[in-house]
Write a protein that holds these residues in place. Structure first.
Motif, PDB file in Angstrom:
ATOM      1  N   LEU A  28       1.037  -1.376  -0.158  1.00 31.97           N
ATOM      2  CA  LEU A  28      -0.446   0.326   0.326  1.00 31.97           C
ATOM      3  C   LEU A  28       0.398   1.160   0.135  1.00 31.97           C
ATOM      4  CD1 LEU A  28      -2.798   0.514   0.000  1.00 31.97           C
ATOM      5  CD2 LEU A  28      -2.179   1.597   2.678  1.00 31.97           C
TER       6      LEU A  28
ATOM      7  N   ALA B 258       2.590   1.925  -3.646  1.00 38.57           N
ATOM      8  CA  ALA B 258       1.553   2.200  -4.635  1.00 38.57           C
ATOM      9  C   ALA B 258       1.674   3.672  -4.047  1.00 38.57           C
ATOM     10  CB  ALA B 258       0.535   1.435  -4.200  1.00 38.57           C
ATOM     11  N   LEU B 259       1.089   3.978  -2.905  1.00 38.71           N
ATOM     12  CA  LEU B 259       0.910   5.629  -2.428  1.00 38.71           C
ATOM     13  C   LEU B 259       2.049   6.765  -3.526  1.00 38.71           C
ATOM     14  CD1 LEU B 259      -0.806   7.670  -1.099  1.00 38.71           C
ATOM     15  CD2 LEU B 259       0.355   7.987   1.110  1.00 38.71           C
TER      16      LEU B 259
ATOM     17  N   ARG C 164      -4.756   0.863  -7.829  1.00 41.39           N
ATOM     18  CA  ARG C 164      -4.498   0.188  -7.262  1.00 41.39           C
ATOM     19  C   ARG C 164      -4.663   0.461  -6.002  1.00 41.39           C
ATOM     20  NH1 ARG C 164       2.189  -2.978  -6.756  1.00 41.39           N
ATOM     21  NH2 ARG C 164       0.315  -4.880  -7.690  1.00 41.39           N
ATOM     22  N   LEU C 165      -4.543   1.151  -5.051  1.00 43.39           N
ATOM     23  CA  LEU C 165      -4.538   1.949  -3.988  1.00 43.39           C
ATOM     24  C   LEU C 165      -6.016   2.209  -3.321  1.00 43.39           C
ATOM     25  CD1 LEU C 165      -2.424   5.224  -3.766  1.00 43.39           C
ATOM     26  CD2 LEU C 165      -2.676   3.507  -1.404  1.00 43.39           C
TER      27      LEU C 165
ATOM     28  N   LEU D 198      -8.037  -0.551  -0.489  1.00 45.93           N
ATOM     29  CA  LEU D 198      -8.666  -0.391   0.275  1.00 45.93           C
ATOM     30  C   LEU D 198      -9.578  -0.612   0.078  1.00 45.93           C
ATOM     31  CD1 LEU D 198      -6.877   2.958   0.491  1.00 45.93           C
ATOM     32  CD2 LEU D 198      -6.166   1.694   1.864  1.00 45.93           C
TER      33      LEU D 198
ATOM     34  N   GLY E  25      -2.982  -5.807  -4.122  1.00 44.09           N
ATOM     35  CA  GLY E  25      -2.521  -5.657  -5.018  1.00 44.09           C
ATOM     36  C   GLY E  25      -0.579  -6.794  -4.525  1.00 44.09           C
TER      37      GLY E  25
END
Length: 166
Positions: A88, A91-92, A145-146, A150, A156
């Motif tokens: 995560l 990706a962020l 992806r995020l 979520l 992911g």
């Protein structure tokens, strides 16, 4: 969400495939031309442009599929939710950095309109636009992806680890 990701993958695959097809055709013309006399000058330039667009489309596709550089050895060995959090955060970070570079890439692309390529006499914003494309597709892929992670639509992990067959 799944339909949006699937649509994005189709767009990126088509773009990657077309770029690769142009690359193959340009190189074929170049090789055949050299076999008989001299190859056209524009083939060198078109090959470069095709490679840029191949990277522009392919990078987003690689991020969506999980084939972009992963350090699975480290992240997947973490305890509990560590691997998910690592994916995560990754990706962020990709989203943040790609989004930060979109505006400068847009300026770079606009500057290219004032220049032309030497062999094909095309405005250079077509070549410079590949960088804008790469960053935009990378940011969109990271955002998807995020959101998928979520919302629980995906975890992911790379496709080849989840056993997903398309």
């Amino acid at each position: 969400m799944t339909a949006l990701i699937r649509g994005m993958r189709v767009l990126l695959r088509v773009g990657t495939g077309l770029s690769f097809m142009v690359l193959i055709l340009a190189v074929t013309v170049q090789v055949v031309g050299r076999s008989f006399a001299t190859s056209p000058v524009w083939t060198e330039e078109l090959t470069r442009f095709a490679l840029l667009y191949l990277a522009g489309f392919g990078t987003g596709l690689a991020l969506l599929s999980g084939d972009l550089v992963n350090v699975d050895l480290v992240s997947e060995s973490l305890p509990r939710r560590g691997p998910w959090i690592t994916r995560l955060v990754s990706a962020l970070l990709v989203l943040v950095f790609a989004a930060m570079l979109v505006e400068p890439a847009l300026r770079f692309t606009r500057i290219g309109a004032m220049q032309t390529s030497p062999a094909m006499a095309l405005p250079m914003n077509y070549a410079h636009g590949s960088i804008l494309l790469l960053l935009t597709m990378l940011a969109l892929a990271a955002a998807l992806r995020l959101i998928a992670m979520l919302t629980g639509a995906a975890d992911g992990r790379p496709d080849n680890l989840t056993g997903e067959i398309e």
